[in-house]
Design an enzyme around this catalytic site. Structure first.
Site, short mmCIF file in Angstrom:
data_model
loop_
_atom_site.label_atom_id
_atom_site.label_comp_id
_atom_site.label_asym_id
_atom_site.label_seq_id
_atom_site.Cartn_x
_atom_site.Cartn_y
_atom_site.Cartn_z
N ILE A 170 -46.12 14.71 22.68
CA ILE A 170 -46.84 15.14 21.48
C ILE A 170 -47.79 16.29 21.82
O ILE A 170 -47.97 17.23 21.03
CB ILE A 170 -47.61 13.95 20.88
CG1 ILE A 170 -46.62 12.96 20.25
CG2 ILE A 170 -48.62 14.42 19.83
CD1 ILE A 170 -47.23 11.64 19.85
N GLY A 215 -47.24 18.51 23.93
CA GLY A 215 -46.47 19.69 24.27
C GLY A 215 -46.89 20.26 25.61
O GLY A 215 -47.23 19.53 26.55
N GLU A 271 -47.47 -4.95 42.06
CA GLU A 271 -47.41 -6.36 41.64
C GLU A 271 -45.98 -6.79 41.35
O GLU A 271 -45.74 -7.64 40.49
CB GLU A 271 -48.31 -6.63 40.43
CG GLU A 271 -49.78 -6.38 40.67
CD GLU A 271 -50.40 -7.28 41.73
OE1 GLU A 271 -49.77 -8.30 42.07
OE2 GLU A 271 -51.48 -6.96 42.22
N GLU A 321 -46.69 -4.39 54.10
CA GLU A 321 -46.47 -3.70 55.37
C GLU A 321 -45.40 -2.61 55.21
O GLU A 321 -44.58 -2.68 54.30
CB GLU A 321 -46.04 -4.69 56.45
CG GLU A 321 -47.12 -5.69 56.79
CD GLU A 321 -46.74 -6.57 57.98
OE1 GLU A 321 -45.65 -6.36 58.55
OE2 GLU A 321 -47.54 -7.45 58.33
#
Length: 552
Positions: free
Chosen positions: A506, A508, A532, A285
């Site tokens: 990696i 970029g 969760e 909620e």
């Protein structure tokens, strides 16, 4: 196998013992600080969160090292341990031992160090342990990382076999499905903010996705949480939405299987298992988050025996296209805690593009999100929506929170499995890009700062998988595993985010472009530390559980 190999394989268990001893000492010392009389009060737990959460992370890494050592032992006994496996395991164990001894990153800008927890002596003892010291100095090294990546570039891969033929066949089946049906389309679905196509859901249902843990009596596969992890991991590798859509069926299936009446089981479970009934979990909620005791949505018994539901819910995944809502609502007037909460099985009409919520008394609005698309998030407003006289789960009032708690372990284990899939896809994308992208006349995978990232990505996936599947195995054996499930979710979520971030780095500048798949993987990975049970909540629960067990 050489004599040096045998000696190294034996060291894993000894290093795990050292890590466990460090963790146990941390539990005692932190326990003396936070619970000197043997009882941890909520006030102290909140005031000393950093100490409590630091303990949770220490225990998580130590348990992960222990389960990784068990994996090494099994690989050795099965004759599957190769140099590529030794390198990956050594990197992971060495890195986590160093984190225990010198500082654990519990978020991007928070590092818990032994000294602040009063663990200087324990940390020195860990560093002085011969097996632990070996991994700390020779495990996560430039040479070992380079050897691992060279082996992978030469076509080798770390062992994935579980030793269970059924589980291995399930992984193979779902990997083929994911490669053929999910990966080629997932990024376009994400960019379009499209729902997972109905045709894909039908295909997923046909191979048993929605009934993995539901009893064969009701049309399910009757398998356990470990099988669920395999299915979820492989689907999430393609797209987190594909791995996550089964979560709602998993939660609803477990709620009904464990707490439902015979009539409720007969009515709902066969359809859930077949994928013809798509459930959604309606718990959270506005302004409450994880504080379920403060829920205000009300369910009131009407004169004809039916229930009337009023209130507001938020972050409800896949709400429009669902057919069944598991709704947590307050039924005891004037109650303010968990005892006044009840769980309801509320039938609803499946929404369409033209009308997302066609039922009287139920309206909703979509929450636009960065990632985790394919199912969509909604805010819901209940205004006198009717639920059947038989909607109360198990026919029991005031038992809703306890019934929900029964699903927490499985839900967190499955979330860890989703994180593994996301982490694996991040690795695959980073490795493929690094092999194909050339700079300064060579593939960028040749640069140490690139290959180092990839090596740690491989190692941490193995580590996170070890503790996740351990938690699932404990659940399958019927043992309490709330702490283990929390540890799995806590670590795997961190690994997913770390891998996604490293993979984008990696890539970029291209990684920042929406056309590249890694941009989606980064957005998807970010949610794993939140839902969760956010990482902070998760660490809090683990820490309290550890001290409770110590004093129990």
């Amino acid at each position: 196998m050489t004599a040096n190999d045998r000696q190294l394989d034996a060291r894993f268990a000894d290093a795990a013992d050292a890590a466990t001893a460090f963790s146990m000492r941390a539990r005692r010392i932190v326990g003396e600080r936070l619970a000197p009389n043997g009882k941890l009060t909520p006030e102290i737990a909140n005031e000393r969160q950093r100490d409590l959460h630091g303990l949770a992370w220490i225990a998580t890494l130590a348990e992960t090292i222990a389960q990784t050592a068990e994996r090494a032992k099994w690989l050795d006994s099965a004759g599957l341990m190769r140099e590529v496996d030794r390198a990956a395991l050594s990197i992971g164990v060495g890195e986590y031992l160093n984190q225990l001894a010198f500082g654990i990153p519990i978020s991007q800008n928070e590092i818990v160090r032994p000294a602040e927890l009063g663990l200087e002596t324990a940390a020195r003892a860990l560093c002085d342990d011969p097996a632990a010291a070996w991994f700390m100095h020779h495990g996560n090294t430039a040479a070992t990382r380079r050897a691992l990546i060279l082996a992978i570039l030469n076509g080798e891969s770390v062992a994935e076999s579980s030793g269970d033929e059924t589980l291995d066949l399930i992984r193979e089946q779902y990997r083929r499905f994911t490669n053929d049906r999910i990966i080629p389309n997932a990024h376009a679905w994400h960019l379009e903010d499209a729902l997972l196509p109905d045709g894909i859901l039908d295909e997923m249902a046909s191979i048993g996705t929605f009934g993995v843990c539901i009893s064969e009596e009701f049309g399910g596969l009757g398998l356990g949480k470990t099988a669920m992890c395999v299915v979820t991991e492989e689907l999430s590798r393609g797209w987190i939405a594909a791995g996550s859509i089964g979560t709602r069926s998993e939660i609803a299936g477990e709620l009904i299987s464990s707490a439902g009446t015979d009539e409720q089981k007969q009515r709902w479970l066969p359809g859930i298992a077949a994928g013809t009934i798509l459930p959604t979990a309606v718990f959270t909620e506005p302004d409450t988050g994880s504080d379920l005791a403060r829920l205000r949505t009300r369910a009131t018994r009407e004169g004809d025996g039916r229930w009337r539901i009023d209130g507001n819910k938020t972050w409800i995944t896949h709400a429009s296209r669902s057919d069944l809502m598991t709704v947590l609502a307050r039924t005891v007037p004037g109650s303010t805690g968990y005892d006044g909460l009840s769980m309801f099985l509320v039938a609803k009409s499946r929404g369409t593009d033209a009308c997302a919520f066609p039922d009287e008394g139920l309206t909703g609005g979509e929450i636009k999100v960065l990632g985790y698309r394919g199912m969509r998030e909604y805010e819901l407003a209940f205004s006198g929506m009717a639920a059947g006289a038989d909607a109360l789960l198990g026919g029991l009032e005031g038992a809703g929170f306890k019934q929900l708690m029964h699903t927490f372990e499985g839900a967190r284990i499955q979330t860890a499995a989703r994180a593994l899939g996301v982490a694996q896809r991040a690795l695959e994308l980073g490795l493929d890009y690094a092999k194909g992208r050339r700079q300064f006349n060579q593939p960028i995978v040749e640069f140490p700062r690139v290959s180092d990232k990839l090596a740690l990505m491989v190692a941490e996936i193995i580590m996170a998988r070890a503790i996740t599947y351990h938690a699932a195995h404990e659940k399958d054996l019927g043992r309490r595993c709330d702490i283990e499930a929390g540890m799995a979710k806590l670590l795997a979520a961190r690994v997913a985010w770390s891998n996604a971030d490293a993979s984008l780095q990696i890539h970029g500048g291209n990684g920042y472009a929406l056309e590249y798949e890694v941009s989606r993987v980064l957005c998807d990975a970010r949610i794993l530390n939140i839902f969760e049970g956010a990482a902070e909540i998760q660490a809090h629960v683990i820490g309290r559980g550890l001290l409770s067990r110590s004093n129990g």
